[in-house]
Design an enzyme around this catalytic site. Sequence first.
Site, PDB file in Angstrom:
ATOM      1  CB  SER A  10      10.510 -26.328  23.349  1.00 18.38           C
ATOM      2  OG  SER A  10      11.398 -26.370  22.247  1.00 18.38           O
ATOM      3  CG  ASP A  63       9.930 -33.888  22.141  1.00 22.56           C
ATOM      4  OD1 ASP A  63      10.584 -33.406  21.204  1.00 22.56           O
ATOM      5  OD2 ASP A  63       9.467 -33.189  23.069  1.00 22.56           O
ATOM      6  CG  HIS A 119       9.005 -30.386  20.571  1.00 21.61           C
ATOM      7  ND1 HIS A 119       9.568 -30.682  21.793  1.00 21.61           N
ATOM      8  CD2 HIS A 119       9.174 -29.048  20.397  1.00 21.61           C
ATOM      9  CE1 HIS A 119      10.065 -29.584  22.329  1.00 21.61           C
ATOM     10  NE2 HIS A 119       9.831 -28.573  21.519  1.00 21.61           N
TER      11      HIS A 119
END
Length: 505
Positions: A309, A382, A475
């Site tokens: 991320s 995602d 995610h």
Amino acid sequence: MSGIVADDSSYLVTHYTSVWSYLWPHISHSLEVGSVNLDWRARCSLFMLRSVRSVSQPLKHFGRWAEKAINLCAANGGILRTLYALSIDPQALVDFAEDSESYLTFNGHMEPRTSLLQAPSSQRLCLSCPDSKAVADVCAMASKVAYESPKFIEFVVNQNWKMHLLGTYNCWNEFQKKSSTQAFIFADRETDAEAIVLAFRGTEAFNAYDWCTDLDFSWYELPQLGRVHLGFLEALGLGDRNRMQSFQRLKQNIYENSRTPLPQTPTSGLPDFVLSDETKLLAYDHISAELITILRNHRNAKLYITGHSLGGALATLFTAMLFYNREEHRIFYNTEDDVARRLAALYTFGQPRVGDESFASFMDASLNKPTMRYFRVVYNNDVVARVPFDNSLFGFKHFGHCCYFTYNYTLQILPDEPFPNFLSPVYMVLSRLYALFELVQSFFMSYRYGGEFSETRLSTVARIAGLLVPGIAGHSLVNYINCVRLGPDHLDPACLQNSEWDKSQ
């Protein structure tokens, strides 16, 4: 970059004017009006950041108490047993301290696995092969562990992985006025290490400042490097949009350091009173200096940089700064320890875009030629991997190959992930169908692949919530660790006979 550092004439920042000052009044008045692009993108970014930051304190407190409640239940045998103990003898409850080795974050409870992949010795791949499953697994697990407390990181690295922790870092963000960038470094062994791994922490679920950095699409242009995400530059302690002169100073420092084999000045353009404050570690300058010492002590070690991320974006920009040089595309070097040359691989998982097309070209030439050293792993739908937008309005670009895994963990090597901007009506429909399939599939993972793939109740709750916002559920680190462990032995397309590999084959 010429001998004279160029003027700041091309950047987009979120900055207040007389009309917009009520939205974010604390942003510096020191910006030169003539150098600020106050188009609708800047104002839209400003509005989103202001909206997210307005709920930062409630979100922080909710997240803290939610994590404490989850840890309390986990330590005492579940919700029912915890409630029973509360009603009978509250003092008998086990309550872990937040900085202990037993306390887990929200991400840690969603994805509780801490052991590294144990492949049969005949199939075990050495760390000298940067695209191997063994390396990918170490990087994915390091990206996961980066979310936890320093004591937890130390316990997992030293006791569970039998490796050696070299340091944990809590670094200062001058724009946010807080230490919000975390990273850690470890080696595969204490002496004569062959692998050094740097992992950056990603976006915390209840940290509004992290989400502000992700949602911000302001950029700053550096000569020859291109336009770079402003929030990521600030997270590495390289500048502060409240003091735009700090970015002019950053460029000057880069130029001066590129002219000497032993850089004498910090790369950061922040004011001297920040640079001299020993309580404020600046991520790029401090960690890169640590790497010099570490790699000097481990002459045979290769460097691996990773993150999930936001952590993936910081890992990418950190690597870019290592290579950024006026003539040789390499600023960070000295006569004995060239950190950039000892980089074996950069692994990112669910990484947002960092820069524009010029940045992408620079990084592709630096990392993927002559051999591939950049592995950007993206799971299915995602949403974080699809922002900031890649179009003519925003101009952000990914680079290199995309190691794209479908909903059933099948690898495809693609130029970019499907639906790169996620706003397509087709994507909106398909993503919800995929989210439903992923939810159903999660109940059978342990039966199909073994007990380690069994998902926690918290992960199931997140997948249910993901039916409303499917890209957020996609995610999760659960998916990325599954991608690595169910994926092929190599991620380099040159090592794959076909562009698609199915784990069932």
